[in-house]
Design an enzyme around this catalytic site. Structure first.
Site, PDB file in Angstrom:
ATOM      1  N   GLN A   1      98.832 -22.857  20.423  1.00  0.00           N
ATOM      2  CA  GLN A   1      99.023 -21.215  21.000  1.00  0.00           C
ATOM      3  C   GLN A   1      98.283 -19.996  21.291  1.00  0.00           C
ATOM      4  O   GLN A   1      97.979 -19.280  21.409  1.00  0.00           O
ATOM      5  CB  GLN A   1      99.698 -21.288  19.857  1.00  0.00           C
ATOM      6  CG  GLN A   1     100.870 -19.931  20.229  1.00  0.00           C
ATOM      7  CD  GLN A   1     102.206 -20.359  19.513  1.00  0.00           C
ATOM      8  OE1 GLN A   1     101.783 -19.765  17.813  1.00  0.00           O
ATOM      9  NE2 GLN A   1     103.438 -20.790  19.916  1.00  0.00           N
ATOM     10  N   PHE A   2      97.358 -19.683  20.217  1.00  0.00           N
ATOM     11  CA  PHE A   2      96.438 -18.504  20.306  1.00  0.00           C
ATOM     12  C   PHE A   2      94.689 -19.470  19.777  1.00  0.00           C
ATOM     13  O   PHE A   2      94.521 -20.415  19.136  1.00  0.00           O
ATOM     14  CB  PHE A   2      96.734 -18.093  19.166  1.00  0.00           C
ATOM     15  CG  PHE A   2      97.305 -16.957  19.525  1.00  0.00           C
ATOM     16  CD1 PHE A   2      97.356 -15.370  20.422  1.00  0.00           C
ATOM     17  CD2 PHE A   2      98.715 -17.335  18.978  1.00  0.00           C
ATOM     18  CE1 PHE A   2      98.023 -14.780  21.461  1.00  0.00           C
ATOM     19  CE2 PHE A   2     100.123 -16.465  20.092  1.00  0.00           C
ATOM     20  CZ  PHE A   2      99.590 -15.018  20.636  1.00  0.00           C
TER      21      PHE A   2
ATOM     22  N   HIS B   1      94.164 -14.091  16.172  1.00  0.00           N
ATOM     23  CA  HIS B   1      95.041 -14.167  17.914  1.00  0.00           C
ATOM     24  C   HIS B   1      94.075 -14.285  19.047  1.00  0.00           C
ATOM     25  O   HIS B   1      94.126 -13.686  20.095  1.00  0.00           O
ATOM     26  CB  HIS B   1      95.890 -13.523  17.855  1.00  0.00           C
ATOM     27  CG  HIS B   1      96.826 -13.497  16.846  1.00  0.00           C
ATOM     28  ND1 HIS B   1      97.286 -13.917  15.518  1.00  0.00           N
ATOM     29  CD2 HIS B   1      98.169 -14.673  17.441  1.00  0.00           C
ATOM     30  CE1 HIS B   1      98.244 -14.164  14.682  1.00  0.00           C
ATOM     31  NE2 HIS B   1      98.950 -14.972  15.827  1.00  0.00           N
TER      32      HIS B   1
ATOM     33  N   GLY C   1      92.581 -19.151  18.140  1.00  0.00           N
ATOM     34  CA  GLY C   1      92.295 -19.208  16.386  1.00  0.00           C
ATOM     35  C   GLY C   1      92.953 -19.731  15.634  1.00  0.00           C
ATOM     36  O   GLY C   1      92.522 -20.339  13.973  1.00  0.00           O
ATOM     37  N   PHE C   2      93.481 -20.328  16.798  1.00  0.00           N
ATOM     38  CA  PHE C   2      94.546 -21.426  15.848  1.00  0.00           C
ATOM     39  C   PHE C   2      93.674 -23.308  15.477  1.00  0.00           C
ATOM     40  O   PHE C   2      94.377 -24.200  15.818  1.00  0.00           O
ATOM     41  CB  PHE C   2      95.917 -21.625  16.430  1.00  0.00           C
ATOM     42  CG  PHE C   2      96.253 -20.794  15.982  1.00  0.00           C
ATOM     43  CD1 PHE C   2      96.159 -19.427  15.180  1.00  0.00           C
ATOM     44  CD2 PHE C   2      97.898 -19.807  16.325  1.00  0.00           C
ATOM     45  CE1 PHE C   2      97.626 -17.942  14.738  1.00  0.00           C
ATOM     46  CE2 PHE C   2      98.693 -19.107  16.335  1.00  0.00           C
ATOM     47  CZ  PHE C   2      98.263 -18.186  15.134  1.00  0.00           C
TER      48      PHE C   2
ATOM     49  N   LEU D   1     104.113 -27.434  13.502  1.00  0.00           N
ATOM     50  CA  LEU D   1     103.063 -25.859  13.311  1.00  0.00           C
ATOM     51  C   LEU D   1     101.687 -27.178  12.279  1.00  0.00           C
ATOM     52  O   LEU D   1     101.763 -26.008  11.361  1.00  0.00           O
ATOM     53  CB  LEU D   1     103.219 -24.804  12.947  1.00  0.00           C
ATOM     54  CG  LEU D   1     104.194 -23.293  13.978  1.00  0.00           C
ATOM     55  CD1 LEU D   1     105.051 -24.186  14.405  1.00  0.00           C
ATOM     56  CD2 LEU D   1     103.803 -22.360  12.587  1.00  0.00           C
ATOM     57  N   ALA D   2     101.380 -27.797  13.756  1.00  0.00           N
ATOM     58  CA  ALA D   2     100.351 -28.249  12.444  1.00  0.00           C
ATOM     59  C   ALA D   2      98.977 -29.139  13.584  1.00  0.00           C
ATOM     60  O   ALA D   2      99.195 -29.654  13.829  1.00  0.00           O
ATOM     61  CB  ALA D   2     100.992 -29.607  11.965  1.00  0.00           C
ATOM     62  N   GLU D   3      98.225 -27.985  14.294  1.00  0.00           N
ATOM     63  CA  GLU D   3      97.153 -28.759  14.985  1.00  0.00           C
ATOM     64  C   GLU D   3      96.544 -30.156  15.030  1.00  0.00           C
ATOM     65  O   GLU D   3      96.202 -30.536  16.262  1.00  0.00           O
ATOM     66  CB  GLU D   3      96.423 -27.058  15.126  1.00  0.00           C
ATOM     67  CG  GLU D   3      97.253 -25.988  16.184  1.00  0.00           C
ATOM     68  CD  GLU D   3      97.569 -25.818  14.543  1.00  0.00           C
ATOM     69  OE1 GLU D   3      98.434 -24.329  15.793  1.00  0.00           O
ATOM     70  OE2 GLU D   3      97.519 -25.633  13.723  1.00  0.00           O
TER      71      GLU D   3
ATOM     72  N   TYR E   1      90.933 -24.176  15.116  1.00  0.00           N
ATOM     73  CA  TYR E   1      90.088 -24.919  13.720  1.00  0.00           C
ATOM     74  C   TYR E   1      90.310 -25.868  13.186  1.00  0.00           C
ATOM     75  O   TYR E   1      89.564 -27.236  13.433  1.00  0.00           O
ATOM     76  CB  TYR E   1      89.395 -23.460  12.902  1.00  0.00           C
ATOM     77  CG  TYR E   1      88.698 -22.799  14.457  1.00  0.00           C
ATOM     78  CD1 TYR E   1      87.820 -22.761  14.140  1.00  0.00           C
ATOM     79  CD2 TYR E   1      89.553 -20.722  13.440  1.00  0.00           C
ATOM     80  CE1 TYR E   1      87.165 -21.993  15.078  1.00  0.00           C
ATOM     81  CE2 TYR E   1      88.475 -20.509  14.809  1.00  0.00           C
ATOM     82  CZ  TYR E   1      87.299 -20.351  15.654  1.00  0.00           C
ATOM     83  OH  TYR E   1      87.003 -19.318  16.614  1.00  0.00           O
TER      84      TYR E   1
END
Length: 323
Positions: free
Chosen positions: A81-82, A128, A84-85, A57-59, A87
């Site tokens: 995944q979404f 989300h 808002g992720f 979990l590390a965009e 950024y």
């Protein structure tokens, strides 16, 4: 065949992976789980975990890794995944991915596709249900696109993956379960950068993209019952913009309403309004109007129906134009 938006994306990924062994997928829970929306369902089982890669979990790390792979000849497809992720990965996308082709004088390409489920309408929790598309449309060096139908979801994703340009691919998550006819063996009927006229009309033009196209078409159907003829254009490409198609319609109708879920302030509608006002000034019978989200952080799920554009808000704008 009749299929859902999500299944059309899945088939697009599958066909692209079959056609080119350099196409690899990276993202959170896209492997064994098949993604939170099941867009990548069964792909890891069929292609192996070296081509469908479950990431931490590390965009920023996901996009940075995919960017490095693109520089080494792969064609990575990243799932954020979404919306808002995205950024934490913003710096990688706008500072590195978008600039490498220009920085190297055209010698280095970045064939990277970044898939982002975006927008509201599913009753999700905070972070989300965002609409960050204008950040990326503002960034030179990126293509930004958003399909609105299963058929375009399939064909546009395949076109995006085949390009040597980086593409930010916004998928309207509330349309994932919409069903429609898709010809998986046919050729795309439009280039990736072209808009589509979805409904012909003479009284006013409505431009929309992503999740709001279906809303605009519903508004056009209601307007027809009231004696008004609305032309609906699906923008499809947010950057570059197909201004020619919009201008051709406005020259005919004399009126334009732009619809999007993102806040109206400094949104994509403002750019379209400015360009059309400049280009079609002598054909316009009324000011260009915008219908969008309010200038607030995305509201709680129980209030989102008041925030999202609906047919009533679009038709109110039509009434203002026609008045």
């Amino acid at each position: 065949m009749i299929t859902t938006f999500a299944a059309a994306l899945n088939t697009g990924l599958r066909r692209s992976m079959e056609d080119d062994a350099k196409v690899v997928l990276l993202g959170e829970d896209i492997g064994r789980l098949g993604g939170v929306f099941r867009v990548t369902d069964t792909l890891q089982k069929d292609f192996g975990d070296n081509r469908v890669i479950d990431t931490p979990l590390a965009e920023s790390g996901i996009v940075g890794t995919a960017f490095g792979m693109a520089l080494r000849g792969y064609r990575p497809v990243v799932e954020i995944q979404f919306d808002g992720f995205v950024y934490p990965a913003f710096d990688q996308i706008v500072s590195q991915v978008a600039k490498i082709h220009y920085r190297t004088g055209g010698k280095v390409k970045a064939p990277l596709t970044i898939r982002i489920p975006f927008g509201g309408g599913i009753g999700a929790v905070e972070h989300h249900s965002e609409s960050p598309e204008v950040y990326f449309a503002h960034t030179a060096g990126l293509r930004v696109v958003s399909p609105s139908t299963p058929a375009d979801a399939y064909s546009m994703l395949r076109q995006a993956i085949a390009l040597d340009d980086p593409v930010v691919f916004f998928e309207p998550k509330r349309r994932y379960w919409d069903k429609a006819e898709v010809d998986f063996d046919g050729e795309p009927d439009l280039p990736l950068h072209r808009a589509r006229v979805c409904a012909s009309g003479t009284d006013a033009t409505i431009v929309a993209y992503g999740g709001t196209v279906a809303t605009a078409l519903t508004a056009a159907e209601i307007a027809a019952e009231e004696g008004h003829s609305l032309e609906v254009i699906d923008l499809r490409s947010l950057s570059p913009l197909d201004v020619d198609t919009i201008a051709g319609s406005v020259d005919k109708t004399g009126r334009l309403i732009v619809v999007h879920e993102a806040p109206v302030f400094a949104g994509l509608g403002a750019e379209i309004a400015a360009r059309i006002t400049e280009r079609c000034f002598y054909h316009l019978e009324a000011p260009v109007l915008r219908v969008g989200g309010y200038d607030i952080p995305y509201p709680p799920a129980k209030l989102e129906k008041h925030h999202l554009p609906d047919p009533d808000r679009i038709l109110a704008a039509v009434d203002r134009c026609l008045a």
